[in-house]
Motif scaffolding. Structure first.
Motif, PDB file in Angstrom:
ATOM      1  N   LEU A 126      61.238  74.291  16.890  1.00 25.45           N
ATOM      2  CA  LEU A 126      62.519  73.638  17.181  1.00 25.45           C
ATOM      3  C   LEU A 126      62.631  73.315  18.675  1.00 25.45           C
ATOM      4  N   CYS A 155      62.951  69.660  20.118  1.00 25.22           N
ATOM      5  CA  CYS A 155      64.122  69.286  20.916  1.00 25.22           C
ATOM      6  C   CYS A 155      63.722  68.755  22.289  1.00 25.22           C
ATOM      7  N   SER A 156      62.587  69.199  22.780  1.00 24.22           N
ATOM      8  CA  SER A 156      62.182  68.743  24.115  1.00 24.22           C
ATOM      9  C   SER A 156      61.319  67.484  24.055  1.00 24.22           C
ATOM     10  N   ARG A 159      60.054  63.773  23.514  1.00 20.79           N
ATOM     11  CA  ARG A 159      60.644  62.435  23.623  1.00 20.79           C
ATOM     12  C   ARG A 159      59.590  61.416  23.251  1.00 20.79           C
ATOM     13  N   PRO A 215      64.973  60.854  22.532  1.00 19.62           N
ATOM     14  CA  PRO A 215      64.746  62.215  22.037  1.00 19.62           C
ATOM     15  C   PRO A 215      64.231  62.197  20.597  1.00 19.62           C
ATOM     16  N   LEU A 219      64.441  64.181  18.167  1.00 17.00           N
ATOM     17  CA  LEU A 219      65.334  64.602  17.086  1.00 17.00           C
ATOM     18  C   LEU A 219      66.570  63.718  16.959  1.00 17.00           C
ATOM     19  N   ILE A 248      69.915  63.410  15.190  1.00 14.71           N
ATOM     20  CA  ILE A 248      70.511  64.715  14.871  1.00 14.71           C
ATOM     21  C   ILE A 248      71.009  65.357  16.159  1.00 14.71           C
ATOM     22  N   THR A 249      70.164  65.408  17.137  1.00 13.72           N
ATOM     23  CA  THR A 249      70.581  65.879  18.456  1.00 13.72           C
ATOM     24  C   THR A 249      69.797  65.108  19.514  1.00 13.72           C
ATOM     25  N   PRO A 250      70.466  64.404  20.413  1.00 15.64           N
ATOM     26  CA  PRO A 250      71.910  64.228  20.504  1.00 15.64           C
ATOM     27  C   PRO A 250      72.453  63.482  19.274  1.00 15.64           C
ATOM     28  N   VAL A 251      73.656  63.843  18.887  1.00 13.31           N
ATOM     29  CA  VAL A 251      74.208  63.305  17.639  1.00 13.31           C
ATOM     30  C   VAL A 251      74.586  61.831  17.809  1.00 13.31           C
ATOM     31  N   LYS A 310      80.493  68.478  23.820  1.00 12.45           N
ATOM     32  CA  LYS A 310      80.210  69.178  22.550  1.00 12.45           C
ATOM     33  C   LYS A 310      79.261  70.338  22.806  1.00 12.45           C
ATOM     34  N   GLN A 311      78.257  70.063  23.616  1.00  7.57           N
ATOM     35  CA  GLN A 311      77.272  71.131  23.893  1.00  7.57           C
ATOM     36  C   GLN A 311      77.921  72.291  24.642  1.00  7.57           C
ATOM     37  N   LYS A 346      61.554  74.642  29.178  1.00  2.56           N
ATOM     38  CA  LYS A 346      61.869  73.279  28.731  1.00  2.56           C
ATOM     39  C   LYS A 346      63.146  72.738  29.382  1.00  2.56           C
ATOM     40  N   GLU A 376      68.572  70.838  29.084  1.00  2.33           N
ATOM     41  CA  GLU A 376      68.841  69.842  28.050  1.00  2.33           C
ATOM     42  C   GLU A 376      68.331  70.340  26.692  1.00  2.33           C
ATOM     43  N   THR A 377      67.115  70.854  26.696  1.00  2.00           N
ATOM     44  CA  THR A 377      66.529  71.378  25.453  1.00  2.00           C
ATOM     45  C   THR A 377      67.290  72.604  24.984  1.00  2.00           C
ATOM     46  N   ARG A 406      70.343  71.576  23.157  1.00  2.00           N
ATOM     47  CA  ARG A 406      70.064  70.980  21.840  1.00  2.00           C
ATOM     48  C   ARG A 406      69.700  72.055  20.829  1.00  2.00           C
ATOM     49  N   VAL A 407      68.845  72.980  21.252  1.00  3.38           N
ATOM     50  CA  VAL A 407      68.419  74.051  20.340  1.00  3.38           C
ATOM     51  C   VAL A 407      69.638  74.901  19.971  1.00  3.38           C
ATOM     52  N   PHE A 460      71.578  73.764  16.967  1.00  6.60           N
ATOM     53  CA  PHE A 460      71.018  74.183  15.676  1.00  6.60           C
ATOM     54  C   PHE A 460      71.345  75.650  15.385  1.00  6.60           C
TER      55      PHE A 460
END
Lengths: 544, 357
Positions: free
Chosen positions: A476, A480-481, A483, A488, A490, A493-496, B9-10, B134, B137-138, B141-142, B145
């Motif tokens: 994950l 997420c990292s 690109r 990105p 993902l 999904i994120t960023p939504v 949001k984050q 990371k 930012e990562t 995002r994680v 989840f």
């Protein structure tokens, strides 16, 4: 005593001298590494021919056709590489025009042209595209890409006529992306045909094809396609920069380009998708993505491609949204099963037996009773055997491959269970995992999942669910990292991106997909007009 | 590249994670032991108190500058004193990092008693190191989840145990303020993480005015969720049994569906490991700012070795575990609250000078 006069050179001697001069220059080039980029075409036809013949020595497919041009019988030669040019076209059209039509009475009236090349270009050669060349490098490149080159004595310019030909298979349904509903045409090995298939679907001048050649040896034609005004300019620039930065000897397939331009070469997940379907490329271009066509392969690269793209198939768009959404969710479950199936089985049977209902637990224990190995070894045996079968099935001829798969799956599986090497439960788990991995539409993505699965299995055997959590979290974090061309991995999904989520794990009705994904397209992202939701015509309602 | 990487949001999800993951794992039994049936009131008390402090300190901090907390302290107190004041704060963050790993290790050991603790310490450190490597930012995002999975597991726990709830177990509600205050000590400590963390992450927020509101909302949401969970625990187990069980929320998951407990274990351990990740990042970022280093990444490996070795041996001392609540009280009243009060005073003074010269 008569003074000995210097004798004028005979034609033969002159020719030999020219040859020597050119060979000297060639020798100079090779010995002293002179930059041939600037080597200009000679006005002497003989010199040009000697140069080319020396360059293409021992190349039996190099061909020259000497002839006289027009009434004045100017010496000219058409040079080309056999096999990659349309010989029928040379004989029936080009040589006919140059050798016969050039003597035409009407043409003589046009002799007001001071330059014979202008005359040929304007009045003789009827092809759509011809180009004038004055450097040997471009002439050679052209010849090797299926051009015939016309050299005329007394002119330091040549005419390059593109008449490439190649045995190309017919446009047919792609084997790797077959559909129940949808177009039956797939890309072939010719870049021109592939571009025409896309052009046929996107009839706008905004569809741009930027072409160039890559590969010092292969000189492969590459085309970057995008829709101007929809694809973001910085994405286009980035793709072009990355492609033009490539300095490689040979480009046989688009996979080579993919490996040279992707963001993270060490990621197990592909960041650029490939497709054999023109409709897939057309939809992607319309979403603001960029495609790369490579001559000689039916696989077209599409970028940027994010995680959800690899779980989507073109057919999803042609089916009604209920079914498409259902299938997409199934694919996502299949992805999880393909990734974690055997690992979860190992973890549960080794560490978390309390998760299993008692009856099922007893039946698993009974089936594992005679198996001498721990669950990990059992899983590894089955997984590796499955990989053997899969690889053998792909590499062997189709008919034999199918037979091997069936024999392998049924006979070897059954025999392994009877011999007590593996348990029945493990066979079921591995078979399910295999089927689940086949549900992933993108082959390159499924390959990554197959590899990761082995690592997760080891962690599950060591740490149970904690090990699986560790692996999933590491994945994950990586995802997420990651690109791809600035987007990105993902997304959405994120960023939504709520609008783009409508076409991700589910697919909403076409009339509800208002805009293109905003993580890609910033400006012109209006996709469909408002108020297009289908409804019966007024007055059709029986109650009214 | 822009440093403004945390969206509103984050920021909301961040404030949820720092509270929920820890409180769900660690606090309930301690709180029920201290506050009895009124444990859920202790949560509300702790949350509201910190809400006020958080609002004041973060607002003043944003009015003062857009810089990091370290730079603010240096600007306010000078190069030497500013750095000296920050030392206890940084040490506290490192200690909290170790404590959070310890929570995670303790929970894994509880669920999988056959597994050695050292491996779990190392696994936590590896994930946290990778996550902090990371970048913010990562991490954010994680975290999204992680929070989604954890909230989903909380919903499953409550909905599947609904028929076991007996509201009579909440009664009679005796408002013993001494008990409530004692019960709120531990949650106070964890709710204080929100202002501390938001002060450190200040340069990363995209919209500071909205982030303040969002973080307050996060605080309130966490309060509601934890109060509901506490009330659920008490209505199912009663206050006596609830105070004895080590992980009452987790135990709730074993009551309904077979195997749900393992799923909940996965969700919570994931969220906790993510939290360790952003604590790693916070500590490393503070150290980087303190020493004015160009990057924190070179510190990750030494920091991993440091936290694992220190944490492993420190938590192996059984005597310290018995003093846990006292250590936390010292943290709150000697370090955290005075530091925040000092900051509030300093920001007030400097803002007055700045806006009324």
């Amino acid at each position: 005593m008569s003074k000995k006069m210097k004798r004028p050179l005979t034609i033969e001697e002159k020719k030999r001298k020219d040859e020597e001069e050119v060979l000297e220059r060639l020798e100079e080039k090779y010995l002293n590494d002179i930059d041939i980029n600037n080597l200009k075409v000679y006005s002497s036809l003989e010199k040009n021919l000697v140069y080319l013949e020396a360059l293409f020595s021992k190349a039996s497919d190099f061909n020259t056709r000497k002839f006289k041009l027009g009434d004045e019988e100017v010496k000219a030669t058409l040079v080309y590489v056999q096999g990659i040019v349309n010989k029928g076209f040379i004989n029936d059209t080009i040589l006919r025009e140059l050798m016969i039509v050039s003597r035409n009475q009407d043409l003589k009236l046009s002799r007001s042209y001071s330059n014979l090349i202008d005359l040929i270009e304007d009045r003789l050669l009827t092809m759509g595209t011809i180009e004038r060349r004055d450097e040997f490098t471009t002439i050679i490149d052209d010849m090797l890409c299926g051009h015939a080159v016309l050299l005329i004595d007394g002119y330091d310019e040549a005419i390059s006529i593109p008449i490439p030909t190649r045995e190309v298979r017919n446009v047919a349904e792609p084997e790797t992306e077959s559909v129940v509903r949808g177009p039956r045409e797939g890309f072939v090995e010719s870049i021109d045909i592939n571009l025409s298939l896309v052009r046929g679907r996107i009839k706008t001048p905004d569809l741009k094809f930027e072409s160039f050649r890559l590969g010092r040896v292969s000189k492969t034609d590459i085309t970057v396609a995008y829709i101007e005004g929809i694809a973001p300019q910085d994405l286009i620039d980035e793709v072009l920069n990355r492609v033009k930065r490539i300095d490689i000897d040979i480009v046989n397939e688009s996979g080579i380009i993919e490996q040279l331009i992707e963001d993270d070469p060490f990621s197990p997940f592909p960041q650029i998708s490939n497709t054999e379907r023109p409709d897939g490329v057309a939809s992607s271009l319309n979403e603001g993505r960029v495609s790369i066509f490579v001559d000689g392969t039916p696989f077209v690269l599409v970028m940027p491609s994010v995680f959800v793209h690899f779980l989507q198939a073109n057919e999803d768009y042609y089916q009604r949204f209920f079914f498409s959404s259902f299938v997409r969710m199934l694919r996502f479950v299949a992805f999880l099963v393909a990734l974690l199936g055997p690992s979860v089985y190992i973890a549960i049977t080794t560490f978390h037996q309390e998760m299993i209902p008692t009856k099922l637990l007893l039946s698993i224990v009974a089936s594992r009773a005679g198996v001498p190995f721990p669950a990990l070894v059992e899983a590894l045996i089955m997984e590796i055997a499955f990989e053997f079968l899969r690889e053998a099935g792909i590499r062997l001829p189709k008919t034999v491959g199918q037979a091997v798969s069936i024999v392998g799956a049924l006979v070897v599986g059954e025999a392994a269970v009877q011999a007590g090497l593996v348990s029945q439960a493990m066979v079921i788990v591995v078979a399910l995992t295999g089927i689940a991995s086949f549900m992933i539409p993108a082959y390159s993505f499924a390959l990554g999942v197959r590899l990761i699965r082995f690592g997760v299995m080891f962690l599950a055997a060591s740490w149970g669910m904690f090990g699986i959590t560790f692996a999933v979290l590491a994945l994950l974090i990586h995802l997420c990292s990651l690109r791809t061309f600035g987007v990105p991995y993902l997304s959405p999904i994120t960023p939504v991106d709520w609008e783009a989520l409508k076409d991700s794990f589910i697919k909403v009705p076409e009339w509800f997909k208002n805009s293109r994904p905003s993580y890609l397209v910033k400006d012109d992202n209006q996709r469909i007009a408002s108020n297009v939701k289908p409804s019966p015509a007024k007055g059709d309602d029986e109650d009214e | 590249m822009s440093t403004k990487k945390i969206s509103n949001k984050q920021a909301f999800l961040l404030s949820l994670n720092v509270i929920l993951t820890t409180i769900i794992l660690l606090v309930p039994s301690e709180m029920i032991m201290s506050a009895g049936r009124a444990a859920w009131i202790s949560i509300i008390f702790a949350s509201l108190l910190i809400l006020a402090i958080h609002y004041i300190v973060f607002k003043l901090s944003c009015q003062f500058s857009n810089q990091s907390l370290v730079q603010d302290c240096i600007d306010i107190f000078g190069k030497i004193l500013g750095r000296l004041i920050l030392i206890p704060f940084i040490m506290l963050n490192i200690e909290l990092t170790i404590l959070i790993i310890y929570e995670s290790v303790g929970f894994v050991e509880f669920v999988m008693p056959t597994k050695g603790a050292m491996g779990i310490w190392i696994a936590n450190a590896l994930i946290a190191g990778y996550l902090s490597y990371k970048g913010i930012e990562t991490i954010m995002r994680v975290n999204g989840f992680g929070i989604f999975i954890m909230l989903f597991s909380i919903f499953i726990i409550i909905s599947t145990n609904y028929d076991l709830i007996d509201f009579a177990r909440l009664q009679p509600i005796v408002l013993d303020f001494k008990q409530i205050a004692r019960g709120s000590l531990l949650p106070l400590h964890w709710f204080l993480i929100i202002p501390n963390l938001f002060l450190v992450y200040k340069p990363f927020f995209k919209d500071k005015a909205k982030v303040l509101k969002i973080s307050l909302l996060g605080n309130l949401t966490s309060m509601v969720i934890i109060s509901v969970l506490l009330a659920t625990t008490i209505t199912i187990f009663g206050s006596q049994l609830g105070s004895i069980i080590e992980y009452p929320f987790y135990t709730l998951s074993t009551l309904s569906i077979t195997g749900l407990d393992v799923t909940v274990f996965v969700a919570w351990i994931m969220a906790t490991m993510i939290k360790v990740g952003f604590y790693y990042f916070t500590s490393l970022y503070l150290i980087k700012e303190w020493f004015k280093l160009s990057s924190y990444r070179s510190l990750i490996l030494p920091f991993m070795i440091f936290t694992v070795s220190l944490g492993y041996f420190q938590t192996d001392i059984h005597y310290l575990k018995t003093l846990f609540i006292y250590i936390i009280t010292i943290f709150i009243f000697v370090l955290e609250v005075p530091f925040l009060l000092l900051l509030i005073g300093a920001y007030l003074f400097k803002n007055n000078v700045k806006f009324n010269p």
